[in-house]
Scaffold this active site. Structure first.
Site, PDB file in Angstrom:
ATOM      1  CB  THR A 119      -0.889  -0.003   1.264  1.00  0.00           C
ATOM      2  OG1 THR A 119      -1.446   1.300   1.450  1.00  0.00           O
ATOM      3  CG2 THR A 119      -0.112  -0.357   2.518  1.00  0.00           C
ATOM      4  CG  ASP A 120      -1.211   4.981  -0.734  1.00  0.00           C
ATOM      5  OD1 ASP A 120      -1.654   4.317   0.224  1.00  0.00           O
ATOM      6  OD2 ASP A 120      -1.882   5.838  -1.348  1.00  0.00           O
ATOM      7  CD  GLU A 121      -3.089   3.596   4.485  1.00  0.00           C
ATOM      8  OE1 GLU A 121      -2.939   3.635   5.712  1.00  0.00           O
ATOM      9  OE2 GLU A 121      -4.192   3.443   3.944  1.00  0.00           O
ATOM     10  CE1 TYR A 156      -3.377  -2.406   5.852  1.00  0.00           C
ATOM     11  CE2 TYR A 156      -3.180  -0.070   5.362  1.00  0.00           C
ATOM     12  CZ  TYR A 156      -3.324  -1.375   4.932  1.00  0.00           C
ATOM     13  OH  TYR A 156      -3.426  -1.654   3.594  1.00  0.00           O
ATOM     14  CE  LYS A 189      -0.294  -4.548   3.097  1.00  0.00           C
ATOM     15  NZ  LYS A 189      -0.847  -5.848   2.649  1.00  0.00           N
TER      16      LYS A 189
END
Ligand code: NAD
Ligand code: TYD
Length: 370
Positions: free
Chosen positions: A146-148, A170, A174
């Site tokens: 994810t971009d996160e 989260y 990741k």
């Protein structure tokens, strides 16, 4: 375009294939009717929904090339035999909601770190078997990220070589999963690829994330809890584009590389909310500004040119995808009702009870008071 690394008729193991993005990927691959076979391994958590695969399972031609296994990616006994018969593994499974990771981080680490480790160990075992001539293909492993993992970015756009700087449990889970994937490439020579997708929207998304929560609440005439000033920016990607980007990277990505799958539609939450209200035929009177998410990332934005250079681009414009998504939720009340059973009420009360009690109508908010 580079050569296709997945042979015709390949057998793909898709973890998390009963969820939002995973089920889109499975429906798209099998719906092409090109002989590809898919096995889904899914734990069916609150976010997994077998009915997301109903069109596949009710179609004789597709179901003949499909198998569903209920199980946990962190369970070596479940994972080993499935990896042994797969030509490639696409790890879509994860706990995925930032707010839940703030309430209860542990499940995020179990699936996002231990689960990834268990999958990688199985892929390592089968890679070594392939090198020893004991199986025909060397398994390729694709990690959906994810971009996160980049953390918030005030200006410009994150590129794949940027440092990972996750800021929520989260995102940290990741990032940890990704780092393990990279380590297994460097240390054990595994054939791995990672994709980093931006905020995804579309049909079949569990109604806890911004767009499906606000659409389903708006359709039901319920309040919409907007965190803080609503000026946080996200880059929106339609689920069919995200699934296509994952499959493209699986087929064409270079071993050991990460690829941003960017939507190219950066919008502040207020703009997204205004558009979805319009599509749902509702107005701002439903919106409440509520106390913010702790550590709320202000902006995500990614540069998608690395995957574009291989020939991929997003196709669905937000102007088309958002109203179609609103229409899907309006047309599928039973799906929504099913998603809002089980522990939904307890979660909703825990996440929003006090927030909504403290919430205010948006027009009561003056500049800088958010
Ligand atoms: P989702 O929550 O809709 O689905 C997750 C699926 O994984 C569910 O079917 C669930 O049952 C399954 N699962 C969870 N833990 C499991 C376990 N231990 N073993 C087996 N199955 C398990 O998620 P999504 O929105 O479809 O996201 C899929 C992937 O894409 C995730 O890896 C997520 O981090 C990533 N991603 C999502 C977005 C987004 O905006 N939704 C954006 C970028 C990346
Ligand atoms: P979300 O859909 O949870 O995705 P992410 O946090 O992974 O980007 O949230 C998208 C944006 O919407 C984010 O800025 C938080 C905001 N948001 C709200 O304002 N209210 C809500 O109830 C939710 C779930 C999100």
């Amino acid at each position: 375009m580079t050569t296709d690394r997945i042979a015709p008729g390949a057998h793909l193991l898709v973890t998390g294939g009963a969820g939002f993005i995973g089920s889109q990927l499975v429906r798209d691959i099998l719906g092409r009717r090109d002989g590809t076979r898919v096995t889904v391994l899914d734990k069916l958590t609150y976010a997994g929904n077998r009915s997301n695969l109903e069109t596949v399972e009710s179609d004789p031609e597709q179901s003949a090339r499909f198998a569903f296994v209920r199980g946990d990616i962190a369970d070596p006994a479940a994972v080993g035999p499935l990896v042994a018969s797969a030509d490639a593994v696409i790890n879509v499974a994860a706990e995925t909601h930032v707010d839940r990771s703030i309430l209860d981080p542990e499940a995020f680490l179990r699936t996002g770190v231990i689960g990834v480790h268990v999958l990688l160990e199985a892929v390592r075992h089968d890679t070594e078997r392939a090198w020893a001539g004991e199986r025909a293909t060397t398994p390729r492993f694709l990690q959906v990220s994810t971009d996160e993992v980049y953390g918030e970015i005030a200006e410009g756009r994150s590129v794949e070589t940027d440092a990972l700087a996750p800021r929520s449990p989260y995102a940290a889970a990741k990032a940890a999963g990704e780092l393990l994937v990279r380590a297994y490439h460097v240390t054990y020579g595994l054939d791995v690829v990672t994709t980093r997708g931006s905020n995804t929207y579309g049909p079949h998304q569990h109604p806890e994330k911004l767009i499906p929560l606000f659409v389903t609440n708006a359709l039901a005439g319920m309040p919409l809890p907007m965190y803080g000033d609503g000026m946080q920016v996200r880059d929106w990607l339609h689920v069919s584009d995200h699934a296509a980007g994952i499959e493209f990277a699986l087929r064409h990505g270079e071993p050991g590389e990460a690829y941003n799958v960017a939507g190219g539609t950066e919008l502040p939450n207020r703009e997204v909310i205004g558009r979805l209200l319009e599509a749902a035929g509702r107005d701002w009177s439903l919106v409440r500004t509520v106390p913010d998410r702790p550590g709320h990332d202000r902006r995500y934005a990614m540069d998608g040119s690395k995957l574009a250079a291989l020939g991929w681009r997003a196709r669905v414009a937000f102007e088309d995808g958002l109203p179609a998504t609103v229409a899907w939720y309006r047309d599928n009340p039973q799906w929504v009702e099913q998603a809002r059973t089980g522990e939904w009420d307890a979660y909703y009360t825990r996440q929003y009870g006090d927030r909504l009690a403290a919430g205010r109508a948006v027009d009561e908010v003056v500049d800088g008071d958010g």
